[in-house]
Design an enzyme around this catalytic site. Structure first.
Site, PDB file in Angstrom:
ATOM      1  CB  SER A  43      29.751 -28.764  57.229  1.00 16.48           C
ATOM      2  OG  SER A  43      28.419 -28.328  57.281  1.00 16.48           O
ATOM      3  CE  LYS A  84      28.105 -26.520  60.912  1.00 18.75           C
ATOM      4  NZ  LYS A  84      28.837 -26.890  59.738  1.00 18.75           N
TER       5      LYS A  84
END
EC number: 3.4.21.89
Length: 174
Positions: A43, A84
């Site tokens: 990701s 993230k």
């Protein structure tokens, strides 16, 4: 008998105390300063790849968090630690359209995104909360997909600082 006492003292002072001190110091460093994380998915590609290992420093002052920081946080929704990039700070208005991200009306220059996503979204980040997205937008389960897209500041664990594995990619995280 005296030699036996001296040998026991020697073992305690030369081995047991240094080992205990090292364990206590390692525990304190891991608890209050930094910890190591493993990247389980793609990701954050190309910034971070699956299998990378990083050192992360603890974040105590949430006011020092900036747009673009790569952070480790706990998601109550997913019941997991995630890593993230910070896209929205408290009070920000974030628009995602045509693969581009706009924060407070300004288009972000996201050179780190190599695989954009066309999934649109509109967010107003509440006070004390943050909005996160992965760099691999086409393959990232991030704020755009969660029921509650915001992460509370108290759930932020640390800031990614340095990649330590694989050795040929060792270096600071940008």
């Amino acid at each position: 008998m005296s030699d036996n006492k001296s040998f026991t003292k020697s073992i305690i002072y030369d081995w047991i105390l240094p080992i205990l001190a090292a364990i206590v110091i390692a525990y304190l460093i891991n608890t209050f300063l930094l910890f190591k994380v493993y990247i389980p998915s793609e990701s954050m590609k190309p910034t971070l790849n699956e299998g990378d290992q990083l050192f992360v420093t603890k974040v105590y002052d949430k006011n020092k968090i900036k747009h673009g920081d790569v952070l480790v946080f706990y998601s109550h929704e997913l019941q997991d630690l995630l890593i993230k990039r910070v896209i929205g700070l408290p009070g920000d208005k974030v628009e995602v359209k045509d693969g581009n991200v706009y924060v407070n009306g300004d288009k972000l220059d996201e050179t780190y995104v190599k695989h954009p996503s066309k999934k649109p979204g509109s967010f107003v980040v509440p006070e004390g909360k943050f909005l996160f997205m992965g760099d691999n937008r086409a393959n990232s389960n991030d704020s755009r997909f969660w029921k509650d897209p915001y992460i509370d500041g108290k759930d932020i664990r640390g800031k990614a600082q340095v990649r330590v594995y694989p050795f040929n990619k060792m270096g600071w995280i940008k």
